[in-house]
Design a protein around this motif. Structure first.
Motif, PDB file in Angstrom:
ATOM      1  N   LEU A   1      -2.978  -8.286   3.289  1.00 38.94           N
ATOM      2  CA  LEU A   1      -3.028  -7.003   3.927  1.00 38.94           C
ATOM      3  C   LEU A   1      -2.377  -6.826   5.416  1.00 38.94           C
ATOM      4  O   LEU A   1      -2.059  -5.732   5.715  1.00 38.94           O
ATOM      5  CB  LEU A   1      -4.568  -6.688   4.066  1.00 38.94           C
ATOM      6  CG  LEU A   1      -5.189  -5.387   4.693  1.00 38.94           C
ATOM      7  CD1 LEU A   1      -4.502  -4.280   3.506  1.00 38.94           C
ATOM      8  CD2 LEU A   1      -6.620  -5.247   4.486  1.00 38.94           C
ATOM      9  N   VAL A   2      -2.532  -7.790   6.158  1.00 37.76           N
ATOM     10  CA  VAL A   2      -1.868  -7.643   7.603  1.00 37.76           C
ATOM     11  C   VAL A   2      -0.436  -7.521   7.476  1.00 37.76           C
ATOM     12  O   VAL A   2      -0.102  -6.591   7.959  1.00 37.76           O
ATOM     13  CB  VAL A   2      -2.063  -8.890   8.233  1.00 37.76           C
ATOM     14  CG1 VAL A   2      -1.572  -8.933   9.389  1.00 37.76           C
ATOM     15  CG2 VAL A   2      -3.588  -8.983   8.634  1.00 37.76           C
TER      16      VAL A   2
ATOM     17  N   ALA B  74       1.516  -3.658   8.545  1.00 38.85           N
ATOM     18  CA  ALA B  74       2.514  -3.728   9.307  1.00 38.85           C
ATOM     19  C   ALA B  74       3.680  -3.163   8.792  1.00 38.85           C
ATOM     20  O   ALA B  74       4.661  -2.387   9.697  1.00 38.85           O
ATOM     21  CB  ALA B  74       2.895  -5.563   9.659  1.00 38.85           C
ATOM     22  N   GLU B  75       4.037  -2.959   7.659  1.00 41.00           N
ATOM     23  CA  GLU B  75       5.048  -2.221   6.995  1.00 41.00           C
ATOM     24  C   GLU B  75       4.993  -0.777   7.487  1.00 41.00           C
ATOM     25  O   GLU B  75       6.176  -0.149   7.509  1.00 41.00           O
ATOM     26  CB  GLU B  75       5.196  -2.436   5.482  1.00 41.00           C
ATOM     27  CG  GLU B  75       5.511  -3.798   4.980  1.00 41.00           C
ATOM     28  CD  GLU B  75       5.438  -3.994   3.512  1.00 41.00           C
ATOM     29  OE1 GLU B  75       5.146  -2.688   2.829  1.00 41.00           O
ATOM     30  OE2 GLU B  75       5.730  -5.032   2.884  1.00 41.00           O
TER      31      GLU B  75
ATOM     32  N   GLN C  35     -11.205  -4.138  15.247  1.00 40.20           N
ATOM     33  CA  GLN C  35     -10.742  -3.694  16.402  1.00 40.20           C
ATOM     34  C   GLN C  35      -9.243  -2.781  16.301  1.00 40.20           C
ATOM     35  O   GLN C  35      -8.383  -2.929  17.358  1.00 40.20           O
ATOM     36  CB  GLN C  35     -10.448  -4.986  17.267  1.00 40.20           C
ATOM     37  CG  GLN C  35     -11.784  -5.657  17.612  1.00 40.20           C
ATOM     38  CD  GLN C  35     -11.420  -6.881  18.287  1.00 40.20           C
ATOM     39  OE1 GLN C  35     -10.322  -7.414  18.602  1.00 40.20           O
ATOM     40  NE2 GLN C  35     -12.412  -7.716  18.554  1.00 40.20           N
ATOM     41  N   VAL C  36      -8.892  -2.442  15.161  1.00 40.92           N
ATOM     42  CA  VAL C  36      -7.486  -1.925  14.951  1.00 40.92           C
ATOM     43  C   VAL C  36      -7.908  -0.085  15.118  1.00 40.92           C
ATOM     44  O   VAL C  36      -8.463   0.211  14.183  1.00 40.92           O
ATOM     45  CB  VAL C  36      -6.774  -1.910  13.595  1.00 40.92           C
ATOM     46  CG1 VAL C  36      -5.799  -1.120  13.454  1.00 40.92           C
ATOM     47  CG2 VAL C  36      -6.729  -3.433  13.300  1.00 40.92           C
TER      48      VAL C  36
ATOM     49  N   LEU D  17       0.816  -1.162  -0.036  1.00 42.16           N
ATOM     50  CA  LEU D  17       0.018   0.004   0.018  1.00 42.16           C
ATOM     51  C   LEU D  17       1.065   1.161  -0.029  1.00 42.16           C
ATOM     52  O   LEU D  17       2.208   1.275   0.463  1.00 42.16           O
ATOM     53  CB  LEU D  17      -0.856  -0.088   1.236  1.00 42.16           C
ATOM     54  CG  LEU D  17      -1.894  -1.247   1.353  1.00 42.16           C
ATOM     55  CD1 LEU D  17      -2.572  -1.111   2.719  1.00 42.16           C
ATOM     56  CD2 LEU D  17      -2.870  -1.176   0.434  1.00 42.16           C
ATOM     57  N   LEU D  18       0.218   2.404  -0.494  1.00 39.52           N
ATOM     58  CA  LEU D  18       1.061   3.810  -0.459  1.00 39.52           C
ATOM     59  C   LEU D  18       0.032   4.638   0.449  1.00 39.52           C
ATOM     60  O   LEU D  18      -1.086   4.495   0.455  1.00 39.52           O
ATOM     61  CB  LEU D  18       1.024   4.458  -1.938  1.00 39.52           C
ATOM     62  CG  LEU D  18       1.548   3.639  -2.946  1.00 39.52           C
ATOM     63  CD1 LEU D  18       1.062   4.417  -4.349  1.00 39.52           C
ATOM     64  CD2 LEU D  18       2.856   3.341  -2.837  1.00 39.52           C
TER      65      LEU D  18
END
Length: 439
Positions: A176-177, A181-182, A299-300, A140-141
């Motif tokens: 996606l996870v 995290a990146e 929950q994020v 993702l950007l």
């Protein structure tokens, strides 16, 4: 009011439905897909479950017809088979044969390939929707807590695209996870329930000499003792789809003799008759270690703006139970509803919480059944649900009322609360006897 641009990762079932919904609110919707797609794309690597039967539950069919008028009729014209869940289904429950009365709840049996091809054709006719295939999205950007696009590779060249809203619908293989995290966004560990199940499936040509009074035959497994089950259903015109299900390590072999012997061990011998008599139209395809997984994105607390996730990338249910397509469709219905009054690019957790609410019922249903195979201590509330579910399915062969309630809940047409209506509870607890003429 149109926003500018939305980007959907994944041109599978969930991604196509999301693109259809987003086309009502965004001026430009682009779908990026890893596989190369043509009008006649057969089974593709991104959808390994396409080799197994798919059933569009009654609630899912209703949602699809709301998004695409006459879609179900178009699928039937392409060969999908509509059946009544009572009179057209032969079901061998643990305690006996289910009633064959007309229930008025219809089910659509269709191959995943036909389903996606038909929907893809509809979606790509929309003037503001486009497809870019052959793209392997790698991340993702982000800019100051907002997703502004994706990066990846296409034909060995770097690929970058920007959007006001990015939707991850890339399925159970979603990355996606780690992508989040990146950028320092960490998600809770997913909830995982291993159904310890496997599925071996094969297509057969219809044989004019074989005559049955049903359109779908089914024998479910049930923990802890019934480890073998299977289904057979008419699909796409002149074919049967046979799937043999195993639990607790009891898996159907992929060779011809082993597949036939496994089918012959079922109490529903009509399934075995197809395997024994009809001509195979495909190899046997096996999938093992089937499980359910829930990524709790709702929950994020620092979930990025400009990002939504739906379908199997959020909740991936054990496909043996057949809820996945309908759950994805219901999430897209939630998306459509929320977009009418909210800027989800700015408030994405509104949608992720809606996904969680919608997933709660099918997740509970599937995992309650699968936890019986887990081998670990089950919480009291789950033991109670399993006890009542066992009593209910044992009462169903002797009561059309109980079976109708059971079918409508499993088809997600009714809330599970319907299983606790006084008339149903009385028959469940009194122990209705199977009818001798049910088969």
């Amino acid at each position: 009011m149109y926003s500018d641009r939305a980007l959907v990762i994944g041109a599978g079932f969930a991604g196509l439905l999301a693109a259809r919904v987003l086309s009502e609110s965004y001026g430009d919707v682009v779908v990026v897909e890893r596989d190369r797609l043509t009008a006649d794309t057969p089974h593709r690597p991104g959808v390994p479950q396409a080799h197994h039967p798919h059933v569009l539950l009654a609630r899912g069919a209703e949602v699809l017809d709301g998004l695409f008028p006459r879609l179900c009729a178009e699928l039937e014209e392409a060969g999908a088979v509509r059946s009544d869940a009572g009179s057209d289904h032969l079901v061998r429950l643990p305690a006996g044969w289910a009633p064959r009365d007309h229930l008025g709840t219809s089910v659509l049996s269709v191959t995943r390939t036909t389903l996606e091809r038909t929907i893809r054709k509809r979606v790509l006719k929309l003037p503001n929707v486009s497809l870019v295939d052959g793209v392997a999205v790698r991340g993702l950007l982000l800019d100051r807590g907002t997703v502004i696009g994706v990066r990846g590779v296409r034909d060995d060249d770097l690929f970058t695209d920007y959007a006001d809203l990015v939707v991850d619908a890339s399925g159970h293989g979603s990355k996606l996870v780690p992508w989040l995290a990146e950028h320092g966004v960490h998600c809770p560990a997913p909830m995982i329930v291993n159904g310890r199940a496997s599925c071996a499936s094969r297509l057969y040509h219809l044989d004019g000499d074989l005559r049955f009074d049903w359109k779908t035959a089914r024998e479910p497994t049930r923990a802890p003792d019934l480890t073998r089950g299977g289904t057979a259903s008419e699909v796409d015109g002149q074919r049967w789809f046979v799937a043999l299900v195993g639990a607790a390590g009891d898996a159907a072999p992929a060779d011809d003799d082993g597949f036939a012997e496994y089918a012959a061990s079922l109490r529903c011998q009509d399934i075995a008759e197809i395997v024994k008599t009809a001509a195979p139209a495909s190899p046997v395809h096996r999938t093992a270690n089937l499980r359910s997984r829930w990524n709790r994105f709702h929950q994020v607390p620092d979930w990025p703006r400009g990002l939504l996730a739906l379908g199997d990338s959020v909740v991936s249910l054990n496909p043996v139970h057949g809820h996945g397509l309908t759950l994805a469709a219901l999430s897209c219905a939630d998306l459509r509803h929320l977009l009418r009054g909210n800027d989800l690019a700015r408030h994405p957790l509104l949608f992720q919480r809606a996904v969680a609410r919608t997933a709660k019922v099918p997740w509970t249903s599937v995992t309650t059944a699968d936890l019986g195979w887990s081998g670990r201590r089950i919480p009291p509330r789950v033991r109670l649900r399993r006890w009542y579910a066992r009593r209910l399915t044992d009462a169903a062969p002797g009561s059309t009322r109980v079976y109708r309630a059971y079918v409508r809940v499993t088809q997600m047409a009714d809330h599970p609360a319907k299983l606790f209506a006084p008339a149903v509870i009385w028959r469940v607890l009194s122990g209705s006897r199977p009818r001798a003429t049910a088969r």
